[in-house]
Design a protein around this motif. Structure first.
Motif, short mmCIF file in Angstrom:
data_model
loop_
_atom_site.label_atom_id
_atom_site.label_comp_id
_atom_site.label_asym_id
_atom_site.label_seq_id
_atom_site.Cartn_x
_atom_site.Cartn_y
_atom_site.Cartn_z
N LYS A 137 0.85 -1.20 0.00
CA LYS A 137 0.00 0.00 0.00
C LYS A 137 0.89 1.25 0.00
O LYS A 137 2.06 1.21 0.38
CB LYS A 137 -0.97 0.00 1.18
CG LYS A 137 -0.36 0.28 2.53
CD LYS A 137 -1.48 0.42 3.57
CE LYS A 137 -0.88 0.88 4.90
NZ LYS A 137 -1.88 0.99 5.93
N ASN A 138 0.31 2.36 -0.45
CA ASN A 138 0.99 3.66 -0.48
C ASN A 138 2.26 3.66 -1.33
O ASN A 138 3.20 4.41 -1.07
CB ASN A 138 1.32 4.15 0.95
CG ASN A 138 0.07 4.34 1.78
OD1 ASN A 138 -1.00 4.64 1.26
ND2 ASN A 138 0.19 4.14 3.09
N GLU A 142 -2.80 2.91 -5.41
CA GLU A 142 -4.06 3.60 -5.10
C GLU A 142 -4.32 4.72 -6.10
O GLU A 142 -5.45 4.97 -6.50
CB GLU A 142 -4.04 4.16 -3.67
CG GLU A 142 -3.98 3.07 -2.59
CD GLU A 142 -2.57 2.70 -2.19
OE1 GLU A 142 -2.41 2.11 -1.10
OE2 GLU A 142 -1.61 2.98 -2.94
#
Length: 226
Positions: A137-138, A142
């Motif tokens: 994630k990140n 996203e």
């Protein structure tokens, strides 16, 4: 290493994959693959976009990140390949389907029949390190999947967006709720399943599709055991 977008998504996402963040993202994922098992395999990273062409998306279901066990994640959120044990969240989705629609629980967790009817099964993050949920994630996924959501939201034809759980509900800001239908509810994971059960998402989705002039989804899944 470059990822090739499926043809039907090139016109709306082609610019995304040439942006600096996407280059950094692919470099990160390649480094991860050199050092750890990463799922899904390269050729399945865009499987959701391949299974449901841009102009055929009627429903967008948003997951968080791929299953992180060997052989589980194959690029469609919540889905597993035939022969792989059905994970707990998907078991709960099937349980709700049985209670709500009376459809039998299939002997597999392969959701390709939904994808082929126009259900885009999109994870917000498209890769994960083995046994480490949210490990990618990140890193840029996203931003890319927000662009996917916006591309569908910007089309002239309406769609139904399915946002289960707090993480998915944050994406509401990307959707024009005047033009599109949104089905929100608790996440089907065992942690929040009590709130998910009885929320009647399948009926809500099909009623919204009907109101939009779309063919409803046939949620039944075939048994695949020989």
């Amino acid at each position: 290493m470059s990822y090739t977008l499926p043809e039907s998504w090139l016109s709306v996402l082609g610019e995304e994959v040439s942006k600096p963040y996407f280059k950094e993202l692919t470099e990160f994922v390649e480094q991860e693959r050199e050092q750890h098992p990463v799922y899904p395999p390269r050729e399945q990273v865009f499987a959701a976009l391949e299974a449901t062409p841009f102009d055929q998306v009627k429903v967008l279901v948003l997951g968080q990140d791929p299953y992180h066990g060997a052989g589980q994640g194959h690029g469609l959120c919540f889905s597993v390949l035939p022969g792989v044990k059905t994970p707990p969240s998907l078991r709960n989705i099937f349980k709700e389907m049985r209670e709500e629609l009376g459809h039998p629980v299939p002997d597999n967790g392969y959701l390709m029949p939904w994808a082929q009817q126009g259900v885009l099964l999109l994870n917000a993050v498209l890769t994960v390190r083995e046994a480490q949920p949210n490990s990618h994630k990140n890193q840029g996924w996203e931003k890319f999947t927000d662009a996917v959501i916006q591309a569908v939201a910007n089309r002239p034809q309406p769609a139904v967006f399915v946002l289960w759980g707090a993480y998915a509900k944050k994406k509401l800001r990307l959707i024009d709720t005047e033009r599109h239908a949104v089905v929100q509810g608790a996440h089907p994971s065992p942690l929040s399943a009590k709130l998910f059960f009885g929320s009647r998402p399948f009926t809500q989705i099909n009623e919204a599709l009907d109101a939009q002039g779309h063919q409803p989804i046939d949620w039944r899944l075939p048994d695949l055991a020989q």
